[in-house]
Design a protein around this motif. Structure first.
Motif, PDB file in Angstrom:
ATOM      1  N   ALA A   1      42.800  48.402  27.642  1.00  0.00           N
ATOM      2  CA  ALA A   1      41.826  48.239  26.263  1.00  0.00           C
ATOM      3  C   ALA A   1      40.589  49.010  26.486  1.00  0.00           C
ATOM      4  CB  ALA A   1      41.634  46.679  26.358  1.00  0.00           C
ATOM      5  N   THR A   2      40.089  49.601  25.621  1.00  0.00           N
ATOM      6  CA  THR A   2      38.750  50.297  25.688  1.00  0.00           C
ATOM      7  C   THR A   2      37.792  49.800  24.907  1.00  0.00           C
ATOM      8  OG1 THR A   2      39.987  52.801  25.958  1.00  0.00           O
ATOM      9  CG2 THR A   2      37.717  52.654  25.118  1.00  0.00           C
ATOM     10  N   TYR A   3      36.319  49.646  25.606  1.00  0.00           N
ATOM     11  CA  TYR A   3      35.547  49.066  24.882  1.00  0.00           C
ATOM     12  C   TYR A   3      34.370  49.899  24.992  1.00  0.00           C
ATOM     13  CZ  TYR A   3      38.088  44.799  25.579  1.00  0.00           C
ATOM     14  OH  TYR A   3      39.062  43.855  25.619  1.00  0.00           O
ATOM     15  N   SER A   4      33.087  49.888  24.050  1.00  0.00           N
ATOM     16  CA  SER A   4      32.136  50.924  24.137  1.00  0.00           C
ATOM     17  C   SER A   4      30.861  50.346  23.562  1.00  0.00           C
ATOM     18  CB  SER A   4      32.478  52.030  23.148  1.00  0.00           C
ATOM     19  OG  SER A   4      32.671  51.469  21.794  1.00  0.00           O
ATOM     20  N   LYS A   5      29.690  50.876  23.917  1.00  0.00           N
ATOM     21  CA  LYS A   5      28.495  50.612  23.528  1.00  0.00           C
ATOM     22  C   LYS A   5      27.399  51.684  24.072  1.00  0.00           C
ATOM     23  CE  LYS A   5      25.021  46.892  24.360  1.00  0.00           C
ATOM     24  NZ  LYS A   5      24.505  45.942  25.225  1.00  0.00           N
ATOM     25  N   GLY A   6      26.719  51.826  23.002  1.00  0.00           N
ATOM     26  CA  GLY A   6      25.199  52.993  23.182  1.00  0.00           C
ATOM     27  C   GLY A   6      25.742  54.117  23.936  1.00  0.00           C
ATOM     28  N   GLY A   7      26.821  54.672  23.428  1.00  0.00           N
ATOM     29  CA  GLY A   7      27.233  56.285  24.084  1.00  0.00           C
ATOM     30  C   GLY A   7      27.716  56.112  25.188  1.00  0.00           C
ATOM     31  N   MET A   8      28.257  54.884  25.813  1.00  0.00           N
ATOM     32  CA  MET A   8      29.008  54.722  26.937  1.00  0.00           C
ATOM     33  C   MET A   8      30.407  53.818  26.757  1.00  0.00           C
ATOM     34  SD  MET A   8      27.162  55.661  29.510  1.00  0.00           S
ATOM     35  CE  MET A   8      28.095  54.950  30.933  1.00  0.00           C
ATOM     36  N   ALA A   9      31.437  54.184  27.276  1.00  0.00           N
ATOM     37  CA  ALA A   9      32.845  53.470  27.157  1.00  0.00           C
ATOM     38  C   ALA A   9      33.434  53.305  28.417  1.00  0.00           C
ATOM     39  CB  ALA A   9      33.806  54.627  26.162  1.00  0.00           C
ATOM     40  N   VAL A  10      34.330  52.226  28.440  1.00  0.00           N
ATOM     41  CA  VAL A  10      35.025  51.938  29.488  1.00  0.00           C
ATOM     42  C   VAL A  10      36.601  51.684  28.939  1.00  0.00           C
ATOM     43  CG1 VAL A  10      34.362  49.511  29.327  1.00  0.00           C
ATOM     44  CG2 VAL A  10      35.115  50.434  31.523  1.00  0.00           C
ATOM     45  N   THR A  11      37.533  52.027  29.912  1.00  0.00           N
ATOM     46  CA  THR A  11      38.885  51.779  29.669  1.00  0.00           C
ATOM     47  C   THR A  11      39.207  50.821  30.940  1.00  0.00           C
ATOM     48  OG1 THR A  11      39.515  53.417  28.562  1.00  0.00           O
ATOM     49  CG2 THR A  11      41.295  52.245  29.513  1.00  0.00           C
ATOM     50  N   VAL A  12      40.003  49.574  30.592  1.00  0.00           N
ATOM     51  CA  VAL A  12      40.292  48.659  31.592  1.00  0.00           C
ATOM     52  C   VAL A  12      41.674  48.575  31.566  1.00  0.00           C
ATOM     53  CG1 VAL A  12      39.993  46.515  29.978  1.00  0.00           C
ATOM     54  CG2 VAL A  12      40.189  46.270  32.735  1.00  0.00           C
ATOM     55  N   GLY A  13      42.321  48.663  32.608  1.00  0.00           N
ATOM     56  CA  GLY A  13      43.948  48.561  32.631  1.00  0.00           C
ATOM     57  C   GLY A  13      44.359  47.515  33.545  1.00  0.00           C
ATOM     58  N   ILE A  14      45.264  46.752  33.331  1.00  0.00           N
ATOM     59  CA  ILE A  14      45.946  45.579  33.987  1.00  0.00           C
ATOM     60  C   ILE A  14      47.447  46.178  34.313  1.00  0.00           C
ATOM     61  CG2 ILE A  14      46.575  43.236  34.304  1.00  0.00           C
ATOM     62  CD1 ILE A  14      44.072  42.573  32.519  1.00  0.00           C
ATOM     63  N   ALA A  15      47.847  46.022  35.530  1.00  0.00           N
ATOM     64  CA  ALA A  15      49.001  46.452  35.965  1.00  0.00           C
ATOM     65  C   ALA A  15      49.757  45.168  36.490  1.00  0.00           C
ATOM     66  CB  ALA A  15      49.389  47.508  36.904  1.00  0.00           C
ATOM     67  N   VAL A  16      51.121  44.850  36.070  1.00  0.00           N
ATOM     68  CA  VAL A  16      51.975  43.792  36.574  1.00  0.00           C
ATOM     69  C   VAL A  16      52.999  43.894  37.348  1.00  0.00           C
ATOM     70  CG1 VAL A  16      53.318  41.930  35.451  1.00  0.00           C
ATOM     71  CG2 VAL A  16      51.650  43.063  34.114  1.00  0.00           C
ATOM     72  N   PHE A  17      53.152  43.218  38.497  1.00  0.00           N
ATOM     73  CA  PHE A  17      53.929  43.428  39.499  1.00  0.00           C
ATOM     74  C   PHE A  17      54.870  42.105  39.788  1.00  0.00           C
ATOM     75  CE2 PHE A  17      50.510  46.172  40.324  1.00  0.00           C
ATOM     76  CZ  PHE A  17      51.122  47.429  40.572  1.00  0.00           C
ATOM     77  N   ASP A  18      55.858  42.099  40.719  1.00  0.00           N
ATOM     78  CA  ASP A  18      56.415  40.924  41.007  1.00  0.00           C
ATOM     79  C   ASP A  18      56.230  40.129  42.036  1.00  0.00           C
ATOM     80  OD1 ASP A  18      57.414  42.270  43.113  1.00  0.00           O
ATOM     81  OD2 ASP A  18      59.746  42.475  42.447  1.00  0.00           O
ATOM     82  N   SER A  19      55.161  40.437  42.807  1.00  0.00           N
ATOM     83  CA  SER A  19      54.447  39.626  43.947  1.00  0.00           C
ATOM     84  C   SER A  19      52.858  39.810  44.145  1.00  0.00           C
ATOM     85  CB  SER A  19      55.261  39.860  45.119  1.00  0.00           C
ATOM     86  OG  SER A  19      54.830  41.087  45.708  1.00  0.00           O
ATOM     87  N   PRO A  20      52.042  39.255  44.558  1.00  0.00           N
ATOM     88  CA  PRO A  20      50.851  39.610  44.916  1.00  0.00           C
ATOM     89  C   PRO A  20      50.717  40.641  46.097  1.00  0.00           C
ATOM     90  CG  PRO A  20      51.049  36.912  44.607  1.00  0.00           C
ATOM     91  CD  PRO A  20      52.355  37.637  44.730  1.00  0.00           C
TER      92      PRO A  20
END
Length: 288
Positions: free
Chosen positions: A164-183
């Protein structure tokens, strides 16, 4: 003939009986007899009481050495059986640990989509609010990563990567969440990777966002999830090491990802606790 001084038969002339004295002596003898009878009766009463007490003590002993009857209670009354009502067992197990649900794929069964991980149109972290620009999900984790991160995700069995990407005041960030089968695998990716998440453009965030320019990147993990951020300017300007805005939006996005994963565990644990309570109530109804 004289009877001595003061005898009962000594009259004024020595020959006439003293009837008053004789009467008093007769009455005294009668009183002594009555006291003897009374005393004898008291002794008899004591003797009878002793015989009765001995008989009671003897009747309470079994000839074989055992007790013939149970001793009376302290109140002198026979104890009644315990007729208190019994209640069915309605105990409920301890509430589940939310972390178990984000660590074990067998328990982590809630829907896993951008809508469940990034449900709000705005990311609110403290006093900062960022508008959501775009969301995405893929089971080909290498398609949402750049450089060595893609192969690291693949080798550790990444099954899904949500962004998901979020933005504010000329700045932006993409956050990614990867899923695995174990910690363990999520932790390994966090420790071994040089985070290089592919930025996600859209809705006010241009395709040039973090493409060919320097951006700030982070990596972390919790449970069986690894999460990454890439943040920078939307106008193509490179991020310097002292850029506070990029660090702030990247840190807020990382904290938001952690909170969303943690909330996922809490929601599933709460649902499991409700089911346990309902099952306990049903058992109680069957036992009653």
């Amino acid at each position: 003939m004289s009877f001595g001084q003061g005898g009962p038969f000594d009259g004024p002339g020595g020959t006439t009986p003293d009837w008053d004295a004789l009467a008093e002596e007769s009455e005294a003898r009668a009183r002594r007899k009555r006291w003897m009878y009374i005393g004898g009766g008291a002794l008899a009463t004591v003797a009878v009481a002793g015989i009765v007490a001995a008989a009671v003590m003897t009747s309470g002993s079994d000839p074989k050495g055992g007790s013939a009857s149970a001793p009376p209670s302290a109140s002198g009354l026979t104890e009644e059986p315990d007729d208190k009502p019994s209640f069915p067992d309605v105990s409920v197990p301890p509430p589940p640990n939310p972390r178990d649900y984000i660590s074990d794929p067998a328990k982590d069964k809630a829907p896993l989509t951008p809508a469940t991980l990034f449900p709000q149109k705005k990311m609110v972290v403290g006093e900062n609010t960022y508008a959501r620009a775009k969301t995405s999900s893929t089971k080909d984790c290498t398609a949402a990563a750049q450089g060595a991160l893609g192969s690291l995700l693949s080798h550790n069995g990444c099954s899904q990567l949500l962004r998901a990407t979020y933005s504010k005041g000329g700045m932006a960030v993409t956050v990614g969440i990867a899923v695995f089968d174990s910690p363990a695998k999520a932790e390994r990716v966090k420790n071994q990777s040089k985070p290089n998440l592919a930025p996600l453009a859209g809705d006010g965030v241009p395709a040039s966002f973090c493409q060919g320019t320097k951006c700030l990147m982070t990596a972390n993990a919790t449970g069986r999830y690894a999460y990454f951020t890439i943040s920078g300017f939307t106008n193509g300007k490179s991020v310097t090491g002292s850029e506070a805005q990029a660090r702030r939006i990247g840190g807020d996005a990382a904290g938001y990802a952690f909170n969303q994963i943690t909330q996922r565990g809490k929601d599933q644990a709460t649902q499991a606790a409700r089911e346990q309570a309902r099952e306990a109530q049903e058992r109680a109804q069957k036992q009653s």
